[in-house]
Design a protein around this motif. Sequence first.
Motif, PDB file in Angstrom:
ATOM      1  N   THR A 194       0.840  -1.208   0.000  1.00  0.00           N
ATOM      2  CA  THR A 194       0.000   0.000   0.000  1.00  0.00           C
ATOM      3  C   THR A 194       0.870   1.251   0.000  1.00  0.00           C
ATOM      4  O   THR A 194       0.580   2.228  -0.700  1.00  0.00           O
ATOM      5  CB  THR A 194      -0.941  -0.014   1.224  1.00  0.00           C
ATOM      6  OG1 THR A 194      -1.846  -1.110   1.060  1.00  0.00           O
ATOM      7  CG2 THR A 194      -1.729   1.283   1.354  1.00  0.00           C
ATOM      8  N   GLN A 237      -7.242   0.220  -1.122  1.00  0.00           N
ATOM      9  CA  GLN A 237      -7.496  -1.019  -0.383  1.00  0.00           C
ATOM     10  C   GLN A 237      -8.735  -0.882   0.508  1.00  0.00           C
ATOM     11  O   GLN A 237      -9.541  -1.792   0.598  1.00  0.00           O
ATOM     12  CB  GLN A 237      -6.273  -1.353   0.487  1.00  0.00           C
ATOM     13  CG  GLN A 237      -6.398  -2.659   1.244  1.00  0.00           C
ATOM     14  CD  GLN A 237      -5.061  -3.135   1.788  1.00  0.00           C
ATOM     15  OE1 GLN A 237      -4.055  -2.439   1.724  1.00  0.00           O
ATOM     16  NE2 GLN A 237      -5.048  -4.337   2.314  1.00  0.00           N
ATOM     17  N   ASP A 274      -5.131  -1.514  -5.400  1.00  0.00           N
ATOM     18  CA  ASP A 274      -4.555  -1.997  -4.141  1.00  0.00           C
ATOM     19  C   ASP A 274      -5.458  -3.073  -3.534  1.00  0.00           C
ATOM     20  O   ASP A 274      -6.541  -2.770  -3.032  1.00  0.00           O
ATOM     21  CB  ASP A 274      -4.359  -0.838  -3.160  1.00  0.00           C
ATOM     22  CG  ASP A 274      -3.514  -1.249  -1.966  1.00  0.00           C
ATOM     23  OD1 ASP A 274      -3.145  -2.445  -1.878  1.00  0.00           O
ATOM     24  OD2 ASP A 274      -3.228  -0.382  -1.119  1.00  0.00           O
ATOM     25  N   SER A 275      -4.999  -4.310  -3.594  1.00  0.00           N
ATOM     26  CA  SER A 275      -5.689  -5.461  -2.998  1.00  0.00           C
ATOM     27  C   SER A 275      -7.180  -5.489  -3.335  1.00  0.00           C
ATOM     28  O   SER A 275      -8.026  -5.526  -2.436  1.00  0.00           O
ATOM     29  CB  SER A 275      -5.491  -5.452  -1.472  1.00  0.00           C
ATOM     30  OG  SER A 275      -4.128  -5.301  -1.176  1.00  0.00           O
TER      31      SER A 275
HETATM   32 MG   LIG Z   1      -1.993  -2.890   1.939  1.00  0.00          MG
END
Ligand SMILES: [Mg+2]
Length: 273
Positions: free
Chosen positions: A50, A94, A173-174
Amino acid sequence: MSERNGTETLLRLDHVTVRFGETVALDDVSLSLRRGETCVIQGAAGSGKTTLMKTALGLIKPDEGHVYLFGVDTLTARETELNELRSHMGILFQEGGLFDSMTIEENVGYPLVNMKSLKCPPGEVLARVQQALDFVELGHTLEKVPSELSGGMRRRVGIARAVVTRPSLLLYDSPTAGLDPITANTIMALIAKERDTRGTATALATHRYQDGFLLANYRYNAHTERLEDAGGKNLHTMFIVLGEGRIVFEGTQQELETSPDPYVSKFAKPLKE
Ligand SMILES: [Mg+2]
Ligand SMILES: Nc1ncnc2c1ncn2[C@@H]1O[C@H](COP(=O)(O)OP(=O)(O)OP(=O)(O)O)[C@@H](O)[C@H]1O
């Protein structure tokens, strides 16, 4: 800005170090992402994924090193130029990052309305929002608020908001964290669809090897509207593994799968779900 066209490097991190007090979140990280490329970033929880994304976006300033966006050094660029450069990037955070009190229409339209350098005429915002929501198959949710949608649907709204500005560089992000396998695959199919219909450079942080595998091996076919096997071409996808803020692996899927490093090879196996 001279590098905007052609096969240029859209994002480059050059010996970037980011510290939070005693924690070295990124440690001498260098990477570059060119037009047409995909970069898959894996690594344990807390390894810096991140932080890397937020540093690329300019939300975190590096303590050492340089971040170049579209060939421009963000350390020395003026704020107006930075804003212009950032308007060519999209990000799915995220945490989702949707505004709870805004409707889905307002959430997705937010970058169009607020990024002044895009100069999106107010009369065009709704049509662009509708198009972005149709892309993620949520065209019927304009009037809803985020709490009325499922986790997977909220993630799709986040993708709509990331792509609504038609950026040439996308950071995810994820995007599949916390989702069931079927919903996760739906999200990944959308990410591949965006990449392959618009030719966006894509950086993806993920816990799931399956996500990187999909981007490296499947291509969206606009005619059949399906993902199809790219026949082992690897689709210009590079894999990075972070460990405690350092790049401990960088290479192709095949190199990742044959890495002798036990920490690295953990990320070359599909997660059991
Ligand atoms: Mg992360
Ligand atoms: N704002 C912050 N303040 C202090 N420390 C931070 C901050 N953001 C991140 N860190 C620390 O930096 C390191 C890297 O965190 P980061 O969130 O980038 O990891 P990650 O790889 O994204 O983890 P995850 O897989 O859990 O999402 C961690 O040790 C984390 O605790």
